[in-house]
Scaffold this motif. Structure first.
Motif, PDB file in Angstrom:
ATOM      1  N   ALA A 301      -6.054  -4.101   1.391  1.00 21.53           N
ATOM      2  CA  ALA A 301      -5.777  -3.372   2.625  1.00 21.53           C
ATOM      3  C   ALA A 301      -5.272  -4.287   3.737  1.00 21.53           C
ATOM      4  CB  ALA A 301      -7.034  -2.634   3.095  1.00 21.53           C
ATOM      5  N   THR A 302      -5.663  -5.574   3.716  1.00 18.86           N
ATOM      6  CA  THR A 302      -5.202  -6.479   4.760  1.00 18.86           C
ATOM      7  C   THR A 302      -3.700  -6.758   4.637  1.00 18.86           C
ATOM      8  OG1 THR A 302      -5.690  -8.508   3.507  1.00 18.86           O
ATOM      9  CG2 THR A 302      -7.448  -7.596   4.884  1.00 18.86           C
ATOM     10  N   ILE A 303      -3.139  -6.467   3.478  1.00 18.95           N
ATOM     11  CA  ILE A 303      -1.694  -6.591   3.269  1.00 18.95           C
ATOM     12  C   ILE A 303      -1.009  -5.246   3.503  1.00 18.95           C
ATOM     13  CG2 ILE A 303       0.116  -7.100   1.582  1.00 18.95           C
ATOM     14  CD1 ILE A 303      -1.903  -8.966   0.183  1.00 18.95           C
ATOM     15  N   VAL A 304      -1.576  -4.197   2.905  1.00 22.26           N
ATOM     16  CA  VAL A 304      -0.925  -2.887   2.880  1.00 22.26           C
ATOM     17  C   VAL A 304      -0.934  -2.192   4.242  1.00 22.26           C
ATOM     18  CG1 VAL A 304      -1.052  -0.559   1.901  1.00 22.26           C
ATOM     19  CG2 VAL A 304      -1.363  -2.555   0.427  1.00 22.26           C
ATOM     20  N   ALA A 305      -2.085  -2.164   4.913  1.00 20.79           N
ATOM     21  CA  ALA A 305      -2.175  -1.432   6.184  1.00 20.79           C
ATOM     22  C   ALA A 305      -1.195  -1.953   7.234  1.00 20.79           C
ATOM     23  CB  ALA A 305      -3.609  -1.453   6.710  1.00 20.79           C
ATOM     24  N   PRO A 306      -1.094  -3.273   7.451  1.00 18.99           N
ATOM     25  CA  PRO A 306      -0.116  -3.750   8.435  1.00 18.99           C
ATOM     26  C   PRO A 306       1.325  -3.385   8.065  1.00 18.99           C
ATOM     27  CG  PRO A 306      -1.725  -5.460   7.994  1.00 18.99           C
ATOM     28  CD  PRO A 306      -1.951  -4.381   6.974  1.00 18.99           C
ATOM     29  N   LEU A 307       1.650  -3.354   6.776  1.00 16.07           N
ATOM     30  CA  LEU A 307       2.997  -2.981   6.359  1.00 16.07           C
ATOM     31  C   LEU A 307       3.283  -1.515   6.676  1.00 16.07           C
ATOM     32  CD1 LEU A 307       3.335  -4.821   2.921  1.00 16.07           C
ATOM     33  CD2 LEU A 307       4.705  -5.241   4.971  1.00 16.07           C
ATOM     34  N   ILE A 308       2.330  -0.647   6.369  1.00 15.84           N
ATOM     35  CA  ILE A 308       2.520   0.784   6.662  1.00 15.84           C
ATOM     36  C   ILE A 308       2.618   1.007   8.163  1.00 15.84           C
ATOM     37  CG2 ILE A 308       1.406   3.052   6.574  1.00 15.84           C
ATOM     38  CD1 ILE A 308       0.437   2.395   3.778  1.00 15.84           C
TER      39      ILE A 308
END
Length: 315
Positions: A301-308
């Motif tokens: 999530a620390t990668i995915v959430a900022p991207l979204i």
């Protein structure tokens, strides 16, 4: 992202981001739920702007995420990163404790500058409310703390990166289930044990649920409400249940299902693992409908959430 993320989890990430965007374009609202240590991971760098741009209308989070964003705001330079955390011996872990450093994976939160710096100020707010015969939710006390300006003397990051400060300035609705399972919750309990505060001064989880029932009912009269879940646990489990409670327990059969669902998690599906359960399972519990847009991104999530969030912010 749009050019290179074509398959597997990267494709699911893009689909989830577009689905979130569709919800907003349709005039629907969105709840974001924060589990894990997303505040310590400095998600505020993107989440704060999501709040300011009205791309999230309500948040559910753990007590840890509620307080750790403020801790990062006032004690950032005292944090210590431990990139070799996997190699630490039990004795080295004890040495961190003796130095007042509480480790969250590769990041140590400084007890004196973070926990204790907030404690003396939030106690005054708790005590004042109790003396006035007032009761508030946990996040409302944190809003009072931030908006009072008493913490500004300690700011160590640009305040635009604090999602709690952005939320306080908008008076964004927040639900904090299980707040007792947090440092501030433990500190509050200690004052109650010492007889310095009453347990009733902070409103309870049941009161959060009854408040959420009214808020959900009011805010789904003319539009849908989506559910964007970061991680698993109580931050997501608690608020998603408001729909079956309204529909089944209160027999309000006109209650709409959540209009969108996305979960970012690396928890695997296993026997009884709710955090790893695929979205379709939620249909059987009366939370989602068969045609609800559903997404699951099985990744960090620390990668995915900022991207979204970056996609939604047009960055």
């Amino acid at each position: 992202m749009l050019e290179n993320f074509k398959h597997f989890n990267s494709a699911a990430l893009v689909d989830a981001a577009k689905g979130y965007e569709d919800q907003l374009n349709q005039g629907n609202k969105m709840m974001i739920t924060l589990a894990g240590a997303m505040s310590t991971a400095e998600l505020g760098k993107s989440l704060a702007e999501m709040i300011r741009q009205d791309k999230v209308q309500i948040i559910s989070c753990t007590g840890a995420n509620l307080e750790e964003d403020i801790m990062n705001l006032v004690a950032h330079t005292f944090y210590r990163r431990v990139p070799e955390y996997r190699d630490l011996t039990p004795q080295q872990e004890r040495e961190l404790l003796d130095q007042g450093l509480n480790r969250v994976t590769d990041t140590c939160i400084p007890e004196e500058e973070a926990f204790r710096r907030l404690q003396k100020h939030v106690y005054d707010i708790w005590k004042t409310a109790e003396s006035n015969g007032e009761r508030y939710f946990p996040h409302e006390y944190m809003y009072k703390l931030l908006l009072s300006g008493v913490l500004e003397q300690y700011y160590e990051i640009d305040p635009k990166y604090s999602w709690m400060l952005a939320a306080a300035e908008k008076n964004l609705p927040i639900v904090v289930p299980g707040w007792e399972d947090s440092t501030m919750g433990n500190i509050f309990a200690s004052y109650c044990i010492k007889g310095e505060l009453k347990t009733s001064t902070v409103k309870s989880g049941i009161e959060y649920m009854t408040w959420l029932a009214d808020w959900y009912t009011e805010n789904t009269q003319k539009s849908g409400l989506g559910f964007f879940q970061i991680g698993g646990g109580i931050a997501g489990d608690f608020p998603i249940c408001v729909v079956p409670m309204l529909y089944q327990d209160l027999e309000r059969t006109d209650t709409p299902f959540w209009s969108y669902f996305c979960q970012i998690s690396d928890s695997t599906t296993s026997y009884g693992s709710y955090s790893g359960a695929v979205p379709n399972e939620k249909i059987t519990w009366g939370k989602l409908d068969a045609d609800t847009p559903k997404f699951i991104v099985e990744s960090d999530a620390t990668i995915v959430a900022p991207l979204i969030f970056a996609y939604l912010l047009g960055l």
